[in-house]
Design a protein around this motif. Structure first.
Motif, PDB file in Angstrom:
ATOM      1  N   ARG A 125     -10.817 119.472  -5.756  1.00  8.86           N
ATOM      2  CA  ARG A 125      -9.756 119.418  -4.753  1.00  8.86           C
ATOM      3  C   ARG A 125     -10.006 120.444  -3.650  1.00  8.86           C
ATOM      4  O   ARG A 125      -9.754 120.172  -2.465  1.00  8.86           O
ATOM      5  N   THR A 138      -3.589 114.694   0.198  1.00  8.47           N
ATOM      6  CA  THR A 138      -3.118 115.304  -1.042  1.00  8.47           C
ATOM      7  C   THR A 138      -2.708 116.759  -0.862  1.00  8.47           C
ATOM      8  O   THR A 138      -2.294 117.396  -1.821  1.00  8.47           O
ATOM      9  N   LEU A 141       0.297 118.566  -2.656  1.00 10.02           N
ATOM     10  CA  LEU A 141       0.708 117.802  -3.832  1.00 10.02           C
ATOM     11  C   LEU A 141       0.140 118.457  -5.083  1.00 10.02           C
ATOM     12  O   LEU A 141      -0.953 119.029  -5.062  1.00 10.02           O
ATOM     13  N   VAL A 146      -0.925 113.597  -7.347  1.00 15.54           N
ATOM     14  CA  VAL A 146      -2.189 112.985  -6.935  1.00 15.54           C
ATOM     15  C   VAL A 146      -2.534 111.822  -7.857  1.00 15.54           C
ATOM     16  O   VAL A 146      -2.914 110.733  -7.402  1.00 15.54           O
ATOM     17  N   LEU A 175      -8.101 110.766  -0.632  1.00 15.52           N
ATOM     18  CA  LEU A 175      -7.713 109.808  -1.676  1.00 15.52           C
ATOM     19  C   LEU A 175      -8.778 108.727  -1.869  1.00 15.52           C
ATOM     20  O   LEU A 175      -9.004 108.263  -2.996  1.00 15.52           O
TER      21      LEU A 175
END
Length: 335
Positions: A125, A138, A141, A146, A175
């Motif tokens: 991430r 994302t 989040l 996610v 994503l």
């Protein structure tokens, strides 16, 4: 009357010649090289139509005769592709027609994003967040949110994303990369599980994913993966704890500072295999294909212990006494 016919004939011929000459000149303007002397990055904005792009190209002096490009919509509208949003690399010497064809193609500029084997989902991430020109959907989040966006609500994310180099273009989102990595891991895990050995201590593909993550974190030496899988298999068969340091590190989370103490080894976390029996509840990293294959095809043998030599490889032992001697040789003497 005859004189009038001759005059009309001459006018028709002159008009035809003029039209042909005009057409050839128009075509020469479209075939002329664009005005770039080196590779130039050009972006077609999302939603931009043909006339807007032509006006922008003329404003930037990439094309000179924008009238010729506007006329294309009247003379050859079928030759104008639907322009695609994205970045394109303009090359010196390419013609105006080449340029229009390029901006309607799938040859957008792409960027690499490498996710190494053994990384955690948190590291992935962070790499996605730092990737230039990749849209972040994302940010802000948590992991559960996610996974819900990916259609895997309620599932733990660790291990489910295949480590590899992915390519993206401007306009893509994080994503989309996550979905690609998730789909690849699902497909590869299914393939590997189909080829599993008959005599395993693991019963499901997800357990194979967990085991593969332990193998991935224990060694980067390809020749050792199946032997480490064999050690873990035999320890589980004999009711021994796995006692693998990477699970301790994973259980410590962000508290890990590069060292493991005796207190850390005794700390009761859901992942600490010095404390719990069997495997941890989830993977602890993203395994590559080689570790997945090792997890479902352990090397037969009698070894039950291994210790790092400090060079990326391990010394394997059959007995605790032999293992303790190896620890003294490779760990305590080095310290």
């Amino acid at each position: 009357m005859l004189r009038l016919v001759k005059i009309l004939t001459v006018l028709v011929v002159v008009a035809g010649v003029a039209a042909f000459a005009g057409y050839r000149y128009w075509e020469s303007r479209l075939q002329a090289p664009i005005a770039v002397e080196e590779e130039t990055l050009y972006e077609v904005p999302r939603g931009a139509g043909y006339n807007r792009v032509v006006a922008d190209l003329a404003k930037r002096e990439i094309i000179r005769d924008d009238w010729a490009f506007r006329l294309l919509t009247r003379i050859e509208p079928e030759s104008i592709p639907r322009l695609r949003a994205g970045e394109y690399m303009l090359e010196p010497g390419m013609s105006g027609r080449d340029l229009i064809a390029l901006l309607g193609s799938d040859r957008v500029v792409t960027y690499p994003l490498t996710i190494p084997e053994g990384w955690t989902f948190r590291q992935m991430r962070a790499a996605l967040d730092a990737a230039p020109k990749l849209e972040s959907r994302t940010a802000g989040l948590d992991d559960d949110e996610v996974m819900a966006l990916l259609g895997r609500e309620g599932e733990h994310p660790e291990g489910w994303f295949f480590p590899d180099t992915y390519r993206y273009h401007k306009g893509m989102s994080d994503l989309e990369i996550l979905q690609q990595a998730l789909s690849r891991m699902e497909r590869i895990l299914e393939e590997v599980w189909e080829g599993r050995s008959d005599d395993l201590t693991i019963d499901t593909p997800y357990e194979a994913l967990i085991m593969a993550s332990l193998i991935e974190r224990e060694t980067g030496a390809p020749e050792e993966r199946r032997e480490i899988a064999g050690v873990f298999k035999r320890r589980m068969e004999q009711g021994m704890r796995l006692q693998t340091d990477p699970t301790v590190i994973y259980g410590m989370g962000e508290r890990y500072d590069g060292r493991i103490t005796r207190a850390d080894l005794r700390e009761a976390t859901p992942y600490n295999t010095y404390v719990i029996d069997g495997m941890p509840p989830t993977p602890i990293a993203m395994p590559g294909r080689a570790s997945l294959e090792a997890a479902v095809d352990p090397l037969p043998g009698e070894t039950l212990y291994f210790v790092s030599r400090g060079d990326g490889t391990h010394h394997f032992s059959r007995t605790l006494r032999e293992h303790n001697n190896a620890v003294n040789r490779y760990i305590r003497n080095r310290q």
